[in-house]
Design a protein around this motif. Structure first.
Motif, PDB file in Angstrom:
ATOM      1  N   LEU A  84       0.843  -1.193   0.000  1.00 36.97           N
ATOM      2  CA  LEU A  84       0.000   0.000   0.000  1.00 36.97           C
ATOM      3  C   LEU A  84       0.876   1.240   0.000  1.00 36.97           C
ATOM      4  N   MET A  85       0.564   2.192  -0.886  1.00 39.10           N
ATOM      5  CA  MET A  85       1.200   3.505  -0.900  1.00 39.10           C
ATOM      6  C   MET A  85       0.105   4.542  -0.668  1.00 39.10           C
ATOM      7  N   GLU A  86       0.201   5.276   0.455  1.00 39.91           N
ATOM      8  CA  GLU A  86      -0.781   6.305   0.782  1.00 39.91           C
ATOM      9  C   GLU A  86      -0.222   7.669   0.394  1.00 39.91           C
ATOM     10  N   LEU A  87      -0.981   8.423  -0.386  1.00 39.10           N
ATOM     11  CA  LEU A  87      -0.544   9.734  -0.852  1.00 39.10           C
ATOM     12  C   LEU A  87      -0.950  10.802   0.152  1.00 39.10           C
ATOM     13  N   LYS A  88       0.044  11.459   0.751  1.00 32.13           N
ATOM     14  CA  LYS A  88      -0.183  12.538   1.702  1.00 32.13           C
ATOM     15  C   LYS A  88      -0.008  13.877   0.985  1.00 32.13           C
ATOM     16  N   GLU A  89      -0.017  14.977   1.763  1.00 30.85           N
ATOM     17  CA  GLU A  89       0.012  16.304   1.152  1.00 30.85           C
ATOM     18  C   GLU A  89       1.237  16.513   0.265  1.00 30.85           C
ATOM     19  N   ASN A  90       2.433  16.225   0.788  1.00 34.24           N
ATOM     20  CA  ASN A  90       3.628  16.435  -0.037  1.00 34.24           C
ATOM     21  C   ASN A  90       4.596  15.251   0.020  1.00 34.24           C
ATOM     22  N   TYR A  91       4.118  14.115   0.518  1.00 32.13           N
ATOM     23  CA  TYR A  91       4.939  12.908   0.523  1.00 32.13           C
ATOM     24  C   TYR A  91       4.032  11.693   0.366  1.00 32.13           C
ATOM     25  N   ALA A  92       4.639  10.538   0.224  1.00 35.91           N
ATOM     26  CA  ALA A  92       3.882   9.288   0.150  1.00 35.91           C
ATOM     27  C   ALA A  92       4.342   8.382   1.282  1.00 35.91           C
ATOM     28  N   PHE A  93       3.407   7.634   1.839  1.00 31.55           N
ATOM     29  CA  PHE A  93       3.753   6.696   2.913  1.00 31.55           C
ATOM     30  C   PHE A  93       3.578   5.276   2.399  1.00 31.55           C
ATOM     31  N   SER A  94       4.645   4.492   2.511  1.00 26.98           N
ATOM     32  CA  SER A  94       4.638   3.123   2.007  1.00 26.98           C
ATOM     33  C   SER A  94       4.494   2.136   3.160  1.00 26.98           C
ATOM     34  N   SER A  95       3.460   1.310   3.096  1.00 34.71           N
ATOM     35  CA  SER A  95       3.298   0.249   4.085  1.00 34.71           C
ATOM     36  C   SER A  95       4.111  -0.970   3.664  1.00 34.71           C
ATOM     37  N   LYS A  96       4.301  -1.859   4.604  1.00 37.52           N
ATOM     38  CA  LYS A  96       5.112  -3.051   4.356  1.00 37.52           C
ATOM     39  C   LYS A  96       4.522  -3.909   3.241  1.00 37.52           C
ATOM     40  N   THR A  97       5.404  -4.439   2.386  1.00 36.60           N
ATOM     41  CA  THR A  97       4.994  -5.438   1.407  1.00 36.60           C
ATOM     42  C   THR A  97       4.864  -6.786   2.115  1.00 36.60           C
ATOM     43  N   ILE A  98       3.708  -7.401   1.991  1.00 31.23           N
ATOM     44  CA  ILE A  98       3.467  -8.695   2.629  1.00 31.23           C
ATOM     45  C   ILE A  98       3.515  -9.785   1.567  1.00 31.23           C
ATOM     46  N   ILE A  99       4.312 -10.806   1.810  1.00 34.11           N
ATOM     47  CA  ILE A  99       4.441 -11.946   0.905  1.00 34.11           C
ATOM     48  C   ILE A  99       3.858 -13.182   1.585  1.00 34.11           C
ATOM     49  N   ARG A 100       3.032 -13.922   0.861  1.00 34.89           N
ATOM     50  CA  ARG A 100       2.493 -15.163   1.412  1.00 34.89           C
ATOM     51  C   ARG A 100       3.644 -16.074   1.841  1.00 34.89           C
ATOM     52  N   LYS A 101       3.494 -16.703   3.002  1.00 32.67           N
ATOM     53  CA  LYS A 101       4.599 -17.449   3.608  1.00 32.67           C
ATOM     54  C   LYS A 101       5.180 -18.512   2.677  1.00 32.67           C
ATOM     55  N   SER A 102       4.344 -19.173   1.910  1.00 33.90           N
ATOM     56  CA  SER A 102       4.828 -20.250   1.043  1.00 33.90           C
ATOM     57  C   SER A 102       5.644 -19.735  -0.141  1.00 33.90           C
ATOM     58  N   TYR A 103       5.680 -18.399  -0.330  1.00 29.65           N
ATOM     59  CA  TYR A 103       6.435 -17.822  -1.446  1.00 29.65           C
ATOM     60  C   TYR A 103       7.647 -17.025  -0.976  1.00 29.65           C
ATOM     61  N   ARG A 104       7.952 -17.096   0.300  1.00 31.26           N
ATOM     62  CA  ARG A 104       9.092 -16.342   0.815  1.00 31.26           C
ATOM     63  C   ARG A 104      10.402 -17.055   0.509  1.00 31.26           C
ATOM     64  N   GLY A 105      11.489 -16.291   0.539  1.00 29.35           N
ATOM     65  CA  GLY A 105      12.799 -16.857   0.268  1.00 29.35           C
ATOM     66  C   GLY A 105      13.107 -16.999  -1.207  1.00 29.35           C
ATOM     67  N   LYS A 106      12.268 -16.421  -2.065  1.00 28.55           N
ATOM     68  CA  LYS A 106      12.473 -16.508  -3.512  1.00 28.55           C
ATOM     69  C   LYS A 106      12.866 -15.167  -4.126  1.00 28.55           C
ATOM     70  N   GLY A 107      13.076 -14.160  -3.266  1.00 30.64           N
ATOM     71  CA  GLY A 107      13.440 -12.843  -3.775  1.00 30.64           C
ATOM     72  C   GLY A 107      12.280 -12.057  -4.339  1.00 30.64           C
ATOM     73  N   LEU A 108      11.056 -12.526  -4.105  1.00 33.36           N
ATOM     74  CA  LEU A 108       9.893 -11.852  -4.683  1.00 33.36           C
ATOM     75  C   LEU A 108       9.592 -10.529  -3.988  1.00 33.36           C
TER      76      LEU A 108
END
Length: 367
Positions: A84-108
């Motif tokens: 998620l990227m939230e657009l604020k007045e003069n900046y953007a706030f990026s939330s954590k990228t969540i990867i499904r557990k079974s797909y972790r460790g693949k560089g995705l």
């Protein structure tokens, strides 16, 4: 930016495993699958309970200021990542990228994060903003490394910043936030965008105090990018008694976070106003004050240090005066509205090499 209402993928990826992945903008109909991925990561304890209410989440996804991006395994028609990227007045706030557990460790995670930000740059949605901000959990060194590999630069560390816990059946109001549950510390990161260097003031006024000067020096030398932004600075290390009695007009904004139980001040004001706010919001966990690096700000810096605040970070271009386009740096101070100490930190805080000086500097103020 016009919200996308189709299932067009802006990035396709086929690794050697012969699986095929795609990234696209989320649509409201994706809400139930996004919620399921958050439940996998956080259970019922995510800081914002909107993620568990499908109707509210659909509205959040539809809002043009909230850019949700999802990654899918195209063969299995499975949602495997979201950000998620939230657009604020003069900046953007990026939330954590969540990867499904079974797909972790693949560089995705790093690949999807990079491609998502590139897409937003190419779309022009970030053109009028000065930076991308984020906060990263103190217990997750992998997430810190991911931020740094994506050009993120740490600029602060706030103990007890997040307030995880199941909030689905809890009530709150303006003066009574969600109760303290599972507190967790966080590092603050940012990625500078071109407008930051262009619009930032190179006149910096700081209280002549080692707790504050540490953060300015840290920011100037931590990365070549910040060194270039700050290389033309003229820094005035000022004693409290050298500041005139009346300087800038009051210019303060107040925001509250019911879920995190935090009050945030940005700007300059008389300290009596801050005392009033601390009494008014006494049921909150903490007050975070971004004090501008101006002459008026120097006076406030001394006052907060005299009243139990700790120094937690330095925000390049973090303050935009009300009647000016010039961006002013700000020093981040935190006051815990209930007793805290270093011994209260039950979590196993991790840190990258880049974060270690910040962590030590902040924790010694709690000891």
């Amino acid at each position: 930016m016009q919200k996308q209402e189709s299932l067009e993928y802006f990035y396709l990826y086929e690794p050697d495993t012969k699986e095929k992945y795609g990234l696209r903008y989320a649509i409201p109909e994706d809400a139930d699958r996004i919620s399921e991925l958050y439940i996998q990561e956080y259970g019922s304890n995510y800081v914002n309970p909107i993620i568990y209410d499908q109707h509210e989440l659909e509205g959040h996804i539809a809002d043009e200021d909230n850019i949700w991006i999802i990654g899918e395994n195209l063969q299995k028609e499975e949602l495997i990542a979201t950000s998620l990227m939230e657009l604020k007045e003069n900046y953007a706030f990026s939330s954590k990228t969540i990867i499904r557990k079974s797909y972790r460790g693949k560089g995705l995670g790093s690949r999807f994060g990079f491609r998502s930000v590139k897409e937003l740059h190419d779309s022009g949605v970030l053109d009028n903003r000065i930076k991308i901000d984020s906060d990263v959990r103190g217990v997750q060194v992998t997430a810190q490394k991911l931020s740094e590999n994506s050009r993120g630069i740490p600029y602060g560390f706030i103990p007890f910043y997040n307030n995880f816990g199941d909030k689905r059946d809890l009530n709150s109001d303006y003066y009574n936030p969600y109760p303290t549950q599972d507190e967790e510390s966080a590092y603050l990161y940012f990625s500078p965008l071109p407008r930051l260097s262009k619009n930032r003031s190179n006149e910096v006024y700081l209280l002549d105090n080692e707790l504050i000067i540490f953060f300015y020096d840290y920011m100037k030398h931590i990365k070549r990018m910040t060194k270039n932004i700050m290389k033309r600075d003229t820094v005035y290390y000022t004693k409290f008694k050298q500041t005139p009695e009346y300087l800038e007009k009051e210019d303060i904004s107040v925001s509250i976070d019911l879920y995190g139980s935090r009050v945030k001040l940005l700007g300059v004001t008389d300290y009596k106003v801050v005392e009033f706010l601390m009494d008014k919001f006494k049921n909150y966990r903490m007050l975070i004050w971004h004090i501008p690096a101006t002459l008026k700000g120097v006076k406030s810096m001394q006052q907060v240090l005299d009243n139990g605040f700790i120094v937690c970070g330095y925000n390049l271009g973090g303050f935009k005066p009300r009647y000016s386009d010039v961006l002013v740096d700000s020093v981040i101070f935190v006051k815990y509205l209930h007793e805290k100490s270093k011994n209260s930190l039950k979590e196993n805080i991790s840190c990258t090499e880049m974060n270690e000086p910040i962590l030590k500097h902040v924790l010694k103020q709690l000891s």
